[in-house]
Design a protein around this motif. Structure first.
Motif, mmCIF file in Angstrom:
data_model
loop_
_atom_site.group_PDB
_atom_site.id
_atom_site.type_symbol
_atom_site.label_atom_id
_atom_site.label_comp_id
_atom_site.label_asym_id
_atom_site.label_seq_id
_atom_site.Cartn_x
_atom_site.Cartn_y
_atom_site.Cartn_z
ATOM 1 N N GLU A 51 0.825 -1.105 0.124
ATOM 2 C CA GLU A 51 -0.046 0.144 -0.123
ATOM 3 C C GLU A 51 0.891 1.419 0.176
ATOM 4 O O GLU A 51 0.254 2.342 -0.423
ATOM 5 C CB GLU A 51 -0.993 0.103 1.142
ATOM 6 C CG GLU A 51 -1.911 -0.738 1.109
ATOM 7 C CD GLU A 51 -1.851 -2.352 1.333
ATOM 8 O OE1 GLU A 51 -2.931 -3.090 1.694
ATOM 9 O OE2 GLU A 51 -0.653 -2.440 1.773
ATOM 10 N N CYS A 52 1.946 1.183 0.287
ATOM 11 C CA CYS A 52 2.998 2.402 0.666
ATOM 12 C C CYS A 52 4.083 2.493 -0.341
ATOM 13 O O CYS A 52 4.941 3.088 -0.073
ATOM 14 C CB CYS A 52 3.524 2.232 2.122
ATOM 15 S SG CYS A 52 2.377 2.492 3.336
ATOM 16 N N ASN A 54 3.858 4.356 -2.918
ATOM 17 C CA ASN A 54 3.364 5.689 -3.658
ATOM 18 C C ASN A 54 4.792 6.698 -3.620
ATOM 19 O O ASN A 54 5.446 6.680 -2.697
ATOM 20 C CB ASN A 54 2.188 6.436 -3.316
ATOM 21 C CG ASN A 54 0.923 5.655 -3.362
ATOM 22 O OD1 ASN A 54 0.731 5.025 -4.377
ATOM 23 N ND2 ASN A 54 0.295 5.723 -2.249
ATOM 24 N N VAL A 73 2.032 8.510 6.012
ATOM 25 C CA VAL A 73 0.596 8.231 5.576
ATOM 26 C C VAL A 73 -0.272 9.452 6.062
ATOM 27 O O VAL A 73 -0.050 10.028 7.169
ATOM 28 C CB VAL A 73 0.051 7.061 6.449
ATOM 29 C CG1 VAL A 73 -1.249 6.522 5.992
ATOM 30 C CG2 VAL A 73 0.996 6.046 6.372
ATOM 31 N N SER A 74 -1.269 9.852 5.345
ATOM 32 C CA SER A 74 -2.121 11.001 5.326
ATOM 33 C C SER A 74 -2.770 10.911 6.536
ATOM 34 O O SER A 74 -3.355 9.887 6.805
ATOM 35 C CB SER A 74 -2.928 11.289 4.138
ATOM 36 O OG SER A 74 -4.084 12.240 4.309
ATOM 37 N N GLU A 79 -6.327 9.043 6.753
ATOM 38 C CA GLU A 79 -6.170 7.581 6.972
ATOM 39 C C GLU A 79 -5.943 7.066 8.392
ATOM 40 O O GLU A 79 -5.893 5.928 8.613
ATOM 41 C CB GLU A 79 -4.861 6.893 6.072
ATOM 42 C CG GLU A 79 -4.896 7.303 4.644
ATOM 43 C CD GLU A 79 -5.926 6.385 3.818
ATOM 44 O OE1 GLU A 79 -6.461 5.863 4.346
ATOM 45 O OE2 GLU A 79 -5.691 6.459 2.513
ATOM 46 N N ASN A 131 -8.091 4.077 9.720
ATOM 47 C CA ASN A 131 -7.440 2.566 8.928
ATOM 48 C C ASN A 131 -5.960 2.178 9.469
ATOM 49 O O ASN A 131 -5.571 1.038 9.216
ATOM 50 C CB ASN A 131 -7.072 2.793 7.322
ATOM 51 C CG ASN A 131 -8.358 3.022 6.613
ATOM 52 O OD1 ASN A 131 -9.431 2.460 7.125
ATOM 53 N ND2 ASN A 131 -8.513 3.575 5.658
ATOM 54 N N ASN A 138 -7.403 -0.517 3.240
ATOM 55 C CA ASN A 138 -8.112 0.437 2.579
ATOM 56 C C ASN A 138 -7.351 1.698 2.541
ATOM 57 O O ASN A 138 -7.523 2.511 1.996
ATOM 58 C CB ASN A 138 -9.256 0.802 3.764
ATOM 59 C CG ASN A 138 -10.337 -0.356 3.889
ATOM 60 O OD1 ASN A 138 -10.506 -1.215 2.801
ATOM 61 N ND2 ASN A 138 -10.760 -0.592 4.953
ATOM 62 N N VAL A 139 -5.922 1.478 3.060
ATOM 63 C CA VAL A 139 -5.102 2.650 3.084
ATOM 64 C C VAL A 139 -4.780 3.159 1.675
ATOM 65 O O VAL A 139 -4.387 2.167 0.718
ATOM 66 C CB VAL A 139 -3.731 2.502 3.741
ATOM 67 C CG1 VAL A 139 -2.927 3.609 3.445
ATOM 68 C CG2 VAL A 139 -4.352 2.307 5.305
ATOM 69 N N LYS A 140 -4.986 4.333 1.213
ATOM 70 C CA LYS A 140 -4.662 4.827 -0.264
ATOM 71 C C LYS A 140 -3.417 5.888 -0.135
ATOM 72 O O LYS A 140 -2.515 5.953 -1.129
ATOM 73 C CB LYS A 140 -5.803 5.236 -0.887
ATOM 74 C CG LYS A 140 -7.026 4.397 -1.022
ATOM 75 C CD LYS A 140 -6.556 3.443 -2.013
ATOM 76 C CE LYS A 140 -7.959 2.535 -2.433
ATOM 77 N NZ LYS A 140 -8.255 1.731 -1.083
ATOM 78 N N GLU A 141 -3.522 6.879 0.827
ATOM 79 C CA GLU A 141 -2.453 7.846 0.794
ATOM 80 C C GLU A 141 -1.322 7.667 1.788
ATOM 81 O O GLU A 141 -1.148 8.236 2.644
ATOM 82 C CB GLU A 141 -2.975 9.100 1.156
ATOM 83 C CG GLU A 141 -4.158 9.818 0.361
ATOM 84 C CD GLU A 141 -4.560 11.147 0.415
ATOM 85 O OE1 GLU A 141 -3.745 12.118 0.524
ATOM 86 O OE2 GLU A 141 -6.057 11.398 0.681
ATOM 87 N N CYS A 142 -0.183 6.536 1.070
ATOM 88 C CA CYS A 142 0.574 6.381 1.910
ATOM 89 C C CYS A 142 1.942 6.469 0.761
ATOM 90 O O CYS A 142 1.925 6.082 -0.346
ATOM 91 C CB CYS A 142 0.485 4.798 2.400
ATOM 92 S SG CYS A 142 1.728 4.068 3.422
#
Length: 474
Positions: free
Chosen positions: A61-62, A64, A253-254, A257, A260, A291-295
């Motif tokens: 997930e992280c 990005n 992470v934002s 989040e 989560n 469910n984490v997206k902004e990582c």
């Protein structure tokens, strides 16, 4: 001992003319709350800490990429702070030293040792082969081997045993120099101070510092051998993190989040940190992490500056022996947010200290419901993100268990009118915050109100039975 609601109205009439003695939130030391939460909640409320399953592999997930700005693309220094704050996201300033006129990367271990205190303390030291996490605690003076820590945190997943020692500066910096020369270290070592000693002698090496804060900065100097981790946590302030020597890997992470990420409860001694380990997420215990997206992940090298906005969770791993300087400060908009939260905590609660316990509980429940009425998912979010990972799903929310004696519609109506003004005032304070930060702070406010009014024993049962559960009697 619970009061008899059949007698409440007559009691209210008898005490109506008495001078009010409103409760206030007392923000006690976190370690006391931890001790009570273990000793009382798990035994008296019938709660059982969740068992820890074997962790899974490193999550994808992280992966990005973080935004990068080269030295040639930096905004004018006098605008740097404001431009970085306006972005609202982490940014890596590559080779910032070239544009900012500082040469801290040229300071040798011998130069650090020359200006350091004769003895460095405390130095974190670990002789094993496992991953090492620096224990980033709110209350660093807590004896870490007290038994009440063990059931509530995932320490056996995150932190092997290590010690705190005093070390002569020549030994400390000598070990780091030898390690860089290829000699294996018998232990990993780490030192941190809020008073960076090298700034007195090497101030020009990190100029212009005045473009890296928003006034009244605080500093942190971090020196370690390779492969030391700092556990995932977040800060309330704005951080310009300057890497002076070696490299570090950040996972960020934002704030959106947080729900989560399984942060520790506000009343836990590890508050502002996560229960999970980014490097080996336990998917059984922390399913919401999927469910984490902004990582994001980024490697920070000597000469780089990582800009970390407030509330962004970050986990750090030293990829080599390392020296870092963090510069923390509060931009004016952030200061206004903190002041607003402080005002909410300082307001008197609409609960009299002389009321019977059930009346105090009714007042706390109705006050929190009214304060959180703009966020219908707040209570469930608090329970699912902070408490379910610790205690599991028992007890299941059941509105019938909120009060031992049923509360009449008239009693609820009277109490709602009583708490309305205070709830509106609290809402006004929290409205200053952006939605992600507002939810984080309001969730903590719920915990602290319940803790102060009812004690740790009844915090989680009240949260689930009175606030999470839908009340069919209404």
């Amino acid at each position: 001992v619970h009061g008899d609601f059949s007698l409440l109205e007559s009691h209210w009439a008898r005490t109506a003319s008495a001078p009010p003695r409103p409760m206030r939130i007392q923000r006690l030391q976190r370690w006391l709350a931890v001790a009570l939460l273990i000793a009382l909640a798990t035994r008296s409320a019938g709660l059982t800490p969740v068992s820890v399953d074997a962790p899974s592999t490193l999550p994808p997930e992280c992966a990005n990429a973080l935004e990068e700005i080269s030295a040639a693309q930096l905004p004018p220094l006098e605008q740097l702070r404001e431009v970085m704050y306006a972005k609202g996201r982490p940014v890596i300033l590559r080779n910032a030293q070239a544009a900012m006129g500082w040469n801290a990367t040229s300071i040798s271990w011998a130069q650090y040792a020359a200006v350091a205190p004769a003895t460095l303390e405390p130095v974190w030291i670990h002789n094993g082969t496992e991953t090492v996490f620096v224990r980033y605690t709110v209350d660093s003076s807590i004896p870490q081997d007290l038994p009440f820590w063990e059931p509530l945190d995932a320490r056996h997943e995150l932190w092997p045993r290590f010690g705190l020692i005093s070390m002569p500066k020549d030994d400390f910096f000598g070990k780091l120099a030898a390690s860089e020369a290829g000699e294996p270290l018998e232990s990993r070592i780490y030192f941190q101070t809020a008073s960076p000693f090298f700034l007195r002698e090497h101030e020009r090496s990190v100029r212009p510092r005045d473009h890296l804060d928003f006034g009244s900065p605080t500093y942190g100097l971090w020196i370690s051998s390779a492969d030391v981790r700092t556990h995932s946590h977040w800060d309330r302030n704005f951080n310009f993190f300057a890497q002076l020597r070696g490299s570090k890997r950040f996972t960020l992470v934002s704030p959106v989040e947080h729900g989560n990420l399984a942060p520790y409860p506000c009343v836990h001694g590890m508050y502002s940190q996560l229960q999970l380990n980014f490097e080996a997420v336990n998917r059984t215990r922390f399913p919401a992490f999927a469910n984490v997206k902004e990582c994001f992940r980024v490697d920070v090298h000597a000469g780089d500056i990582l800009v970390i906005p407030p509330y962004w969770v970050h986990h750090i791993r030293a990829l080599s022996s390392s020296v870092s300087l963090s510069i923390h400060s509060y931009p004016p908009p952030l200061k206004r947010e903190i002041d607003a939260v402080q005002a909410a905590y300082e307001m008197p609660l609409p609960i009299d200290v002389d009321w019977p316990r059930d009346k105090q509980k009714l007042a706390a429940v109705e006050f929190l419901r009214a304060t959180a009425r703009a966020d219908s998912e707040l209570f469930a979010w608090l329970d699912q993100s902070r408490y379910v990972p610790l205690f599991g799903l028992e007890p299941q929310p059941d509105a019938r268990l909120c009060f031992e004696t049923p509360v009449s519609a008239r009693q609820r109506s009277l109490m709602r009118r009583h708490v309305a003004s205070a709830a509106n005032e609290a809402m006004t304070h929290f409205a200053v915050l952006a939605p992600p930060q507002r939810r984080i702070y309001m969730a903590s406010f719920v915990e602290e109100v319940l803790w102060n009014v009812l004690g740790v024993r009844d915090l989680l049962p009240t949260l689930r039975h009175c606030l999470v559960a839908s009340d069919s009697s209404e």
